[in-house]
Design an enzyme around this catalytic site. Structure first.
Site, PDB file in Angstrom:
ATOM      1  N   GLU A 267      45.422  36.284  38.378  1.00 13.41           N
ATOM      2  CA  GLU A 267      45.531  35.977  36.973  1.00 13.41           C
ATOM      3  C   GLU A 267      44.876  37.034  36.039  1.00 13.41           C
ATOM      4  O   GLU A 267      45.206  37.411  35.365  1.00 13.41           O
ATOM      5  CB  GLU A 267      45.535  34.687  36.763  1.00 13.41           C
ATOM      6  CG  GLU A 267      46.400  33.609  37.519  1.00 13.41           C
ATOM      7  CD  GLU A 267      47.835  34.026  37.237  1.00 13.41           C
ATOM      8  OE1 GLU A 267      48.182  34.313  36.279  1.00 13.41           O
ATOM      9  OE2 GLU A 267      48.664  33.964  38.309  1.00 13.41           O
ATOM     10  N   HIS A 270      46.209  40.038  35.533  1.00  9.97           N
ATOM     11  CA  HIS A 270      47.245  39.984  34.291  1.00  9.97           C
ATOM     12  C   HIS A 270      46.603  40.069  32.933  1.00  9.97           C
ATOM     13  O   HIS A 270      46.841  40.812  32.117  1.00  9.97           O
ATOM     14  CB  HIS A 270      48.096  38.677  34.545  1.00  9.97           C
ATOM     15  CG  HIS A 270      49.028  38.645  35.365  1.00  9.97           C
ATOM     16  ND1 HIS A 270      50.303  39.256  35.203  1.00  9.97           N
ATOM     17  CD2 HIS A 270      49.421  37.728  36.688  1.00  9.97           C
ATOM     18  CE1 HIS A 270      50.951  39.324  36.398  1.00  9.97           C
ATOM     19  NE2 HIS A 270      50.493  38.265  37.079  1.00  9.97           N
ATOM     20  N   GLU A 296      52.839  42.766  37.060  1.00  9.95           N
ATOM     21  CA  GLU A 296      52.689  41.951  38.557  1.00  9.95           C
ATOM     22  C   GLU A 296      51.879  42.990  39.213  1.00  9.95           C
ATOM     23  O   GLU A 296      50.975  42.480  40.023  1.00  9.95           O
ATOM     24  CB  GLU A 296      54.037  41.588  38.915  1.00  9.95           C
ATOM     25  CG  GLU A 296      53.935  40.819  40.310  1.00  9.95           C
ATOM     26  CD  GLU A 296      53.147  39.499  40.214  1.00  9.95           C
ATOM     27  OE1 GLU A 296      52.879  38.869  39.022  1.00  9.95           O
ATOM     28  OE2 GLU A 296      52.595  38.955  41.175  1.00  9.95           O
TER      29      GLU A 296
HETATM   30 ZN    ZN Z   1      51.669  37.308  38.767  1.00  8.35          ZN
END
Ligand code: ZN
Length: 502
Positions: A267, A270, A296
């Site tokens: 995360e 991201h 991603e």
């Molecule tokens: Zn992801």
């Protein structure tokens, strides 16, 4: 600056839509993280209202008029590359949004909700027949949607392009053939290797308090800016936010610290993307990630290429032991690095390791491709699935709940979406090839706990540029080559044969 007042106006409208989306994002974050239980209904109404408002703005005829005026303007050619790109991106979204009749969009959403309810029952009872008719109708609706988007296009190509711009069967056929031929024998040799990883080095009781400390420590290590973010708990980990406020959530399992630890790295990957897009692009269409698959990829770069790298653990293991106290005191580097990189074929996609994961995606791609080419009927889906699982991963599926019914995606009509799940790792491997050339000491730096140069490389080449380029163009710009999966195969072959001592 520009001589085209309509351009300025268009960007103002775009900024408003961005603000609405950001407000919606905070409402959603609150819903998942903070909101009292009783607020669910009220908040659902608020979220639905916001979605309606945003959709209305997106299809506003004013946007269409402004786009037309801008393109016909005598000073159009004087717009900068970035300004032209902004126009192009708004045009692309506007055309897509306005090609679908409102009544059809409503029907599709309604059928998605109904078929999802039936899918839940079908999955609980492991009975495909309960879901069969809904699925058949959804496939027809998606063919219809593809025809609205591009009446002359092949329906599955149209859907693939919808989820990752520029992609089609031709490209996927090539990269999945590369991946399949390389991965199948590799997985086979790892699974049958005598030197198997030892789970007991990982599966030890580790209190939430300790895992929280680990999450904060590793997030700081990869330079997640907590003055522009937060780490909270939610049922399913996710990231939401924009530039200066990008929040992540994680979940804890007291008996397996790797869940929260690698979810944090994922995360944060991201979040770092969002936090590092060029600040001057803010509120413009170019001020966004290249694509969801590229997003991603950036998450998996931090999670897998950094977090599951033995070189990183050469540095981090001592720190890890300090934070976790007695729990992992006896753990040695090599067996530990092996254990966090265990390859084991599984029935369920979301439990798959980074290597067998590709096979789960390839199976879905082949299924969807055959389905939309009318080479496979709805009734043949369960057996098609089960035979492929046996062939690719040597796994016997005992009922449809662990087979064709395992994911919710098809109930929502998300055909053409699964293939994008494989792209992030393939993008990464191709980028890594160049990073290694630009920064030959990258792993030595990791061994010493230095990450700045790696982050600088990612910022310069991928994060900062935002949506200036489409994904396939970005890959070509950064690597000088067309997109390929061969570097992914090369990378994992190298990494895993070493870990398994083959
Ligand atoms: Zn992801």
């Amino acid at each position: 600056m520009t001589k085209i007042p309509q351009y300025t106006k268009l960007l103002e409208l775009y900024k408003e839509i961005t603000l609405l989306n950001n407000i919606n994002g905070v409402l959603y974050w609150d819903f998942e993280v903070m909101m009292p239980k009783k607020g669910t209904e009220q908040r659902s109404e608020e979220l639905a209202y916001m979605s309606g408002l945003i959709h209305e703005r997106n299809i506003s005829p004013q946007i269409g008029k402004l786009l037309k005026k801008i393109q016909e303007h005598k000073s159009f050619d004087d717009l900068s590359f970035q300004q032209k790109r902004n126009v192009e991106l708004i045009m692309r979204d506007y055309e897509k949004a306005t090609k679908i009749p409102v009544a059809f969009a409503k029907e599709l959403a309604k059928h998605g909700a109904i078929s999802t309810e039936h899918w839940k029952t079908a999955k609980a009872k492991a009975d495909f027949s309960i879901f069969r008719d809904d699925l058949a109708k959804m496939i027809e609706l998606k063919k219809q949607e593809a025809a609205y988007l591009n009446p002359d296009g092949d329906p599955y190509d149209v859907l693939l392009d919808d989820y990752e711009y520029g992609f089609n069967k031709k490209i996927y056929d090539k990269i999945f053939a590369e991946a399949k031929s390389g991965l199948t024998p590799l997985i086979q040799s790892l699974v049958t290797a005598t030197n198997q990883p030892d789970d007991s080095l990982i599966l030890r009781k580790c209190p939430v308090r300790v895992q929280t400390a680990l999450a904060h420590d590793v997030a700081a290590f990869v330079h997640y800016d907590l003055n522009a973010g937060r780490i909270d708990t939610a049922v399913h980990p996710f990231t939401t936010g924009y530039f200066d406020d990008v929040r992540i959530t994680i979940a804890f399992d007291e008996n397996d610290f790797t869940n929260s630890f690698f979810a944090t790295m994922h995360e944060v990957g991201h979040a770092l993307y969002e936090q590092n897009i060029a600040p001057e692009f803010k509120y413009q269409p170019i001020g966004k990630a290249t694509s969801s698959a590229m997003h991603e990829g950036q998450a998996r770069f931090i999670e897998n290429i950094i977090g599951r790298n033995p070189a990183f653990w050469e540095f981090y293991l001592e720190k890890f032991k300090k934070i976790t106290g007695k729990i992992f005191k006896d753990v040695q580097l090599e067996p530990f690095a092996h254990a966090i990189n265990k390859v084991v074929p599984s029935k369920i996609r979301i439990h798959a390791d980074p290597l067998t994961y590709s096979m789960h995606i390839i199976l879905r791609y082949e299924l969807e491709k055959a389905l939309f080419a009318d080479k496979l009927t709805v009734d043949e889906l369960p057996s098609f699935w089960n035979e492929k699982m046996e062939e690719y991963l040597g796994i016997e599926i005992e009922n449809d709940a662990e087979g064709i019914l395992q994911d919710t995606h098809y109930a929502w009509g998300l055909f053409g979406y699964f293939p994008t799940y494989a792209l992030g790792s393939y993008y990464n491997a191709q980028f890594l090839k160049v990073l290694k050339k630009d920064l030959p000491t990258w792993e030595d730096q990791l061994r010493e706990g230095k990450i700045q140069a790696i982050l600088d490389w990612l910022n310069k080449n991928i994060r900062r540029v935002g949506k200036l380029y489409d994904p396939l163009d970005l890959v070509k710009r950064v690597t000088g080559e067309d997109f390929t999966a061969k570097y992914f195969v090369e990378e994992v072959k190298n990494k895993y044969t070493k870990l398994y001592g083959l």
